[in-house]
Design a protein around this motif. Structure first.
Motif, PDB file in Angstrom:
ATOM      1  N   UNK A   2     -26.675  -5.049  -7.266  1.00  0.00           N
ATOM      2  CA  UNK A   2     -25.643  -5.074  -8.046  1.00  0.00           C
ATOM      3  C   UNK A   2     -24.166  -5.330  -6.978  1.00  0.00           C
ATOM      4  N   UNK A   3     -23.451  -5.764  -6.980  1.00  0.00           N
ATOM      5  CA  UNK A   3     -21.490  -6.419  -6.278  1.00  0.00           C
ATOM      6  C   UNK A   3     -20.192  -5.789  -7.022  1.00  0.00           C
ATOM      7  N   UNK A   4     -19.940  -5.013  -6.407  1.00  0.00           N
ATOM      8  CA  UNK A   4     -18.464  -4.625  -6.642  1.00  0.00           C
ATOM      9  C   UNK A   4     -17.873  -5.158  -6.307  1.00  0.00           C
ATOM     10  N   UNK A   5     -16.976  -5.626  -7.212  1.00  0.00           N
ATOM     11  CA  UNK A   5     -15.619  -6.880  -6.562  1.00  0.00           C
ATOM     12  C   UNK A   5     -14.744  -6.326  -6.529  1.00  0.00           C
ATOM     13  N   UNK A   6     -13.665  -5.567  -5.509  1.00  0.00           N
ATOM     14  CA  UNK A   6     -13.054  -5.061  -5.595  1.00  0.00           C
ATOM     15  C   UNK A   6     -12.360  -3.059  -5.032  1.00  0.00           C
ATOM     16  N   UNK A   7     -11.917  -3.026  -4.052  1.00  0.00           N
ATOM     17  CA  UNK A   7     -11.844  -1.457  -4.638  1.00  0.00           C
ATOM     18  C   UNK A   7     -10.539  -1.300  -5.263  1.00  0.00           C
ATOM     19  N   UNK A   8      -9.669   0.109  -5.374  1.00  0.00           N
ATOM     20  CA  UNK A   8      -8.308  -0.020  -5.949  1.00  0.00           C
ATOM     21  C   UNK A   8      -9.384   0.926  -6.798  1.00  0.00           C
ATOM     22  N   UNK A 199     -16.244   5.881   3.135  1.00  0.00           N
ATOM     23  CA  UNK A 199     -17.013   5.443   4.668  1.00  0.00           C
ATOM     24  C   UNK A 199     -17.328   3.660   4.029  1.00  0.00           C
ATOM     25  N   UNK A 200     -17.862   3.345   3.016  1.00  0.00           N
ATOM     26  CA  UNK A 200     -18.020   2.463   2.325  1.00  0.00           C
ATOM     27  C   UNK A 200     -16.688   1.626   2.136  1.00  0.00           C
ATOM     28  N   UNK A 201     -15.400   2.700   1.800  1.00  0.00           N
ATOM     29  CA  UNK A 201     -14.405   1.443   1.321  1.00  0.00           C
ATOM     30  C   UNK A 201     -13.012   1.340   2.383  1.00  0.00           C
ATOM     31  N   UNK A 202     -12.896   0.687   3.035  1.00  0.00           N
ATOM     32  CA  UNK A 202     -12.216   1.061   4.659  1.00  0.00           C
ATOM     33  C   UNK A 202     -10.669   0.548   3.842  1.00  0.00           C
ATOM     34  N   UNK A 203     -10.393  -0.048   2.212  1.00  0.00           N
ATOM     35  CA  UNK A 203      -8.965   0.015   2.205  1.00  0.00           C
ATOM     36  C   UNK A 203      -8.383   1.038   1.850  1.00  0.00           C
ATOM     37  N   UNK A 204      -9.584   1.676   0.903  1.00  0.00           N
ATOM     38  CA  UNK A 204      -9.032   3.128   0.675  1.00  0.00           C
ATOM     39  C   UNK A 204      -9.220   4.130   1.568  1.00  0.00           C
ATOM     40  N   UNK A 205      -9.878   4.381   2.142  1.00  0.00           N
ATOM     41  CA  UNK A 205      -9.749   5.348   3.163  1.00  0.00           C
ATOM     42  C   UNK A 205      -8.584   5.435   4.132  1.00  0.00           C
TER      43      UNK A 205
END
Length: 210
Positions: A2-8, A199-205
């Motif tokens: 599965x590929x997830x595109x984008x944080x937010x 940890x997997x989402x640097x922008x959100x972190x």
């Protein structure tokens, strides 16, 4: 995979994937640079908004729909009560309320606060969006007076939906959450799945820590 595109709002999807222990890849989408410069992403979602996923031949957008797809395709999971379970109505209600009633309102309030001309930052539409948010938040507060989680005694995907929206309100519009909501977010932040997702989402972190 599965590929997830984008944080937010894609953080919701990553959090769910971590809770379900499903393998995935997070592919950054730079919305500030302009999605018109990202043809791979636009091929996945011509609408140009995040999140989106690709799972084999399946592509999907909208975070709550993606969550329901993952739970249906890769379940059963304790994160989604059986429709015959007594907790299912509350689960279903708050799964959707987290976006339709809470996060969607915060999205428009965020735009008004940070991007709108000064004269438009407290217009009728802004006040209506705040009314929608606070009225739906009242349902969350009432639920927290009854149970520790949205579906009752156990954590479910509905808490991912609502928890993300409350984090948005806290950070994007500096909304003052009450003691019950803050304690609720504290419980969610202690989950291993939440921590792995962060940890997997640097922008959100970075966004939540700033």
């Amino acid at each position: 995979m599965i590929t997830v595109f984008g944080e937010g709002r894609g953080f919701r999807v990553v959090w769910l994937l971590e809770e379900m222990r499903l393998p995935y890849r997070l592919r950054d989408v730079d919305m500030l640079a302009g999605v018109e410069n990202d043809p791979e992403f636009l091929a996945i979602n011509p609408g140009g908004f995040i999140p989106a996923i690709r799972d084999g031949d399946v592509t999907m957008v909208e975070s709550i729909a993606i969550m329901e797809y993952l739970l249906g395709r890769y379940g059963p999971s304790p994160l989604a009560p059986d429709p015959q379970d007594a907790t299912f109505p509350a689960y279903q209600q708050f799964l959707h309320l987290g976006e339709a009633g809470l996060a969607a309102s915060v999205f428009f309030l965020t735009g008004a606060r940070h991007f709108a001309p000064e004269t438009d930052r407290d217009n009728w539409t802004v006040r209506q969006a705040m009314h929608v948010f606070t009225s739906r938040l009242g349902l969350v507060i009432r639920r927290l007076a009854e149970a520790p989680y949205m579906a009752g005694e156990v954590f479910t995907a509905a808490d991912i939906s609502v928890g993300y929206a409350l984090e948005m309100a806290r950070k994007n519009i500096d909304f003052a959450l009450g003691e019950a909501e803050q304690a609720y977010l504290g419980r969610l932040r202690q989950r291993d799945g939440y921590r792995r997702a962060l940890d997997a989402c640097p922008a959100t972190r970075g966004w939540w820590a700033s």
